[in-house]
Design a protein around this motif. Structure first.
Motif, PDB file in Angstrom:
ATOM      1  N   VAL A 230     -14.671  -0.593   8.908  1.00 23.97           N
ATOM      2  CA  VAL A 230     -14.152  -1.165   7.664  1.00 23.97           C
ATOM      3  C   VAL A 230     -12.898  -0.425   7.211  1.00 23.97           C
ATOM      4  CG1 VAL A 230     -14.651  -1.333   5.195  1.00 23.97           C
ATOM      5  CG2 VAL A 230     -16.256  -2.254   6.866  1.00 23.97           C
ATOM      6  N   SER A 231     -12.913   0.883   7.381  1.00 30.57           N
ATOM      7  CA  SER A 231     -11.751   1.668   6.983  1.00 30.57           C
ATOM      8  C   SER A 231     -10.515   1.227   7.778  1.00 30.57           C
ATOM      9  CB  SER A 231     -12.048   3.148   7.202  1.00 30.57           C
ATOM     10  OG  SER A 231     -10.873   3.879   6.998  1.00 30.57           O
ATOM     11  N   ALA A 232     -10.706   0.999   9.061  1.00 27.96           N
ATOM     12  CA  ALA A 232      -9.586   0.545   9.892  1.00 27.96           C
ATOM     13  C   ALA A 232      -9.129  -0.847   9.472  1.00 27.96           C
ATOM     14  CB  ALA A 232     -10.009   0.534  11.352  1.00 27.96           C
ATOM     15  N   LEU A 233     -10.090  -1.638   9.026  1.00 29.20           N
ATOM     16  CA  LEU A 233      -9.763  -3.011   8.634  1.00 29.20           C
ATOM     17  C   LEU A 233      -8.980  -3.082   7.333  1.00 29.20           C
ATOM     18  CD1 LEU A 233     -10.234  -6.147   8.881  1.00 29.20           C
ATOM     19  CD2 LEU A 233     -12.381  -5.776   7.638  1.00 29.20           C
ATOM     20  N   ILE A 234      -9.459  -2.359   6.323  1.00 23.97           N
ATOM     21  CA  ILE A 234      -8.829  -2.543   5.013  1.00 23.97           C
ATOM     22  C   ILE A 234      -7.836  -1.478   4.621  1.00 23.97           C
ATOM     23  CG2 ILE A 234     -10.676  -3.957   4.016  1.00 23.97           C
ATOM     24  CD1 ILE A 234     -11.769  -1.588   2.631  1.00 23.97           C
ATOM     25  N   LYS A 238      -4.500   5.452   0.489  1.00 25.86           N
ATOM     26  CA  LYS A 238      -4.565   6.474   1.544  1.00 25.86           C
ATOM     27  C   LYS A 238      -5.614   6.021   2.528  1.00 25.86           C
ATOM     28  CE  LYS A 238      -2.642  10.801   0.001  1.00 25.86           C
ATOM     29  NZ  LYS A 238      -1.862  10.214  -1.111  1.00 25.86           N
ATOM     30  N   SER A 239      -6.865   6.002   2.039  1.00 20.19           N
ATOM     31  CA  SER A 239      -7.976   5.439   2.805  1.00 20.19           C
ATOM     32  C   SER A 239      -8.963   4.984   1.745  1.00 20.19           C
ATOM     33  CB  SER A 239      -8.568   6.513   3.709  1.00 20.19           C
ATOM     34  OG  SER A 239      -9.043   7.577   2.930  1.00 20.19           O
ATOM     35  N   PRO A 240      -9.955   4.159   2.097  1.00 21.53           N
ATOM     36  CA  PRO A 240     -10.860   3.691   1.051  1.00 21.53           C
ATOM     37  C   PRO A 240     -11.712   4.818   0.468  1.00 21.53           C
ATOM     38  CG  PRO A 240     -11.417   2.745   3.204  1.00 21.53           C
ATOM     39  CD  PRO A 240     -10.227   3.606   3.407  1.00 21.53           C
ATOM     40  N   THR A 241     -12.150   4.637  -0.773  1.00 23.28           N
ATOM     41  CA  THR A 241     -13.073   5.584  -1.399  1.00 23.28           C
ATOM     42  C   THR A 241     -14.482   5.183  -0.983  1.00 23.28           C
ATOM     43  OG1 THR A 241     -11.603   5.636  -3.282  1.00 23.28           O
ATOM     44  CG2 THR A 241     -13.822   6.523  -3.636  1.00 23.28           C
ATOM     45  N   VAL A 242     -15.236   6.146  -0.438  1.00 21.54           N
ATOM     46  CA  VAL A 242     -16.595   5.843   0.024  1.00 21.54           C
ATOM     47  C   VAL A 242     -17.571   6.731  -0.716  1.00 21.54           C
ATOM     48  CG1 VAL A 242     -18.114   5.777   2.033  1.00 21.54           C
ATOM     49  CG2 VAL A 242     -15.698   5.196   2.304  1.00 21.54           C
ATOM     50  N   THR A 243     -18.544   6.121  -1.396  1.00 21.16           N
ATOM     51  CA  THR A 243     -19.534   6.883  -2.165  1.00 21.16           C
ATOM     52  C   THR A 243     -20.923   6.539  -1.647  1.00 21.16           C
ATOM     53  OG1 THR A 243     -18.192   5.982  -3.952  1.00 21.16           O
ATOM     54  CG2 THR A 243     -19.827   7.601  -4.588  1.00 21.16           C
TER      55      THR A 243
END
Ligand code: PRT
Ligand code: ZN
Length: 287
Positions: A230-234, A238-243
């Motif tokens: 998903v990170s590569a996709l969107i 900088k990069s997505p926030t993942v919690t």
């Protein structure tokens, strides 16, 4: 008196509402009494001059206004020594050649010797010259679509957005010669460093507003094993926030996605098991 920047806006017409909306989204406050011709913003050194769009380029050249918002078509037609400061993207339209259904059209060459009615003789002339076509122009300032039916023109060259007007008048759009959007224009030199500084502040805000409207903020829950995909996709700023979520094996992801890629991303997220996808508009945004 401290310096002020003067902006010319179309008083009443296709550009008015969206021009004011973009300034308002910049957090600039002003009244909206339709009868006034001139007003000052209450929280920014900006003065509004409301006028016909045709008059805006010359007023800017002469220094009555410093900047303004017009259709690119208007600026190019008049050919004054002005510059485009920003393409604002709205009021998109095209300048097209249209002919009656029985006109045998097979390219610009078919216009050789024809009488073409238009309100944009300069833009049209440029295009015809480039294609070594010589035609005569019937200059009209309105109801261009009517001219073939009343016998004063063989073809027309006019602005089109939906194409409904052409269809209603029995004309066939055969060639787009130019495309236009609303642009913010100004003189190449402001002539005052104080005005330049105000303009820079305004443009910074406009950029943030335009950037924001071309992105969406997206949030969703995702099985943790798909985070890298998903990170590569969107991507994200900088990069997505993942919690992490309390439910084992799940994370919550937040990011921004460009409007143009949105549906594509949305479908792929669903395939990767994303749930509870929440999308909201962004009000302002900088990198
Ligand atoms: O009174 P003032 O001189 O200020 O206004 P105006 O009547 O000269 O201008 P206005 O408000 O009609 O247009 C301002 C600007 O909007 C134009 O310079 C273009 O940059 C942009 N724009 C976008 C359009 C259109 N779309 C448009 N569809 N301008 C004109 N049209 C007209 C076109 O001339 C034709 O008559 O709409 C008709 C066609 O529309 P469709 O949707 O039927 O194809
Ligand atoms: Zn006009």
């Amino acid at each position: 008196m401290s310096e002020i920047l003067r902006i010319a806006i179309q008083k009443k017409g296709r550009l008015s509402e969206k021009s004011l909306a973009i300034i308002s989204q910049c957090g600039i406050k002003f009244g909206s009494d339709e009868r006034v011709l001139k007003e000052r913003a209450t929280n920014f050194p900006l003065e509004f001059l409301y006028m016909r769009d045709d008059d805006i380029p010359a007023y800017i050249r002469d220094g009555v206004a410093d900047i303004g918002i017009v259709g690119r078509n208007e600026m190019d037609e008049q050919g004054l020594p002005l510059v485009v400061l920003r393409d604002l993207g709205f009021s998109k339209c095209r300048l097209s050649i249209a002919v009656p259904h029985d006109f045998p059209y097979s390219g610009l060459k078919s216009l050789e010797g024809a009488r073409i009615a238009t309100s944009y003789p300069n833009i049209l002339k440029g295009i015809l010259e480039e294609n070594t076509v010589s035609a005569s122009f019937v200059e009209v300032s309105g109801s261009v679509e009517l001219t073939p039916a009343v016998g004063i023109a063989d073809a027309i060259c006019d602005l089109v957005s939906t194409g409904a007007t052409l269809a209603m008048n029995g004309l066939r759009e055969v060639e787009t010669i130019y495309t236009s959007t609303a642009v913010m224009i100004g003189r190449p030199e402001m002539g005052s460093t104080a005005k330049e500084a105000i303009l820079e502040r305004l443009l910074l805000r406009i950029d943030a507003v335009m950037k924001a409207t071309s992105y969406k903020y997206i949030m969703f829950n995702l099985p943790v094993e798909h985070v890298q995909q998903v990170s590569a996709l969107i991507g994200g700023l900088k990069s997505p926030t993942v919690t992490p979520l309390l439910s084992e094996g799940w994370v919550s992801v937040q990011s921004v996605v460009g409007e143009d890629r949105f549906w594509d991303v949305f479908e792929q997220l669903k395939e990767l098991g994303a749930q509870g996808i929440l999308v909201t508009p962004i009000e302002k945004m900088t990198e």
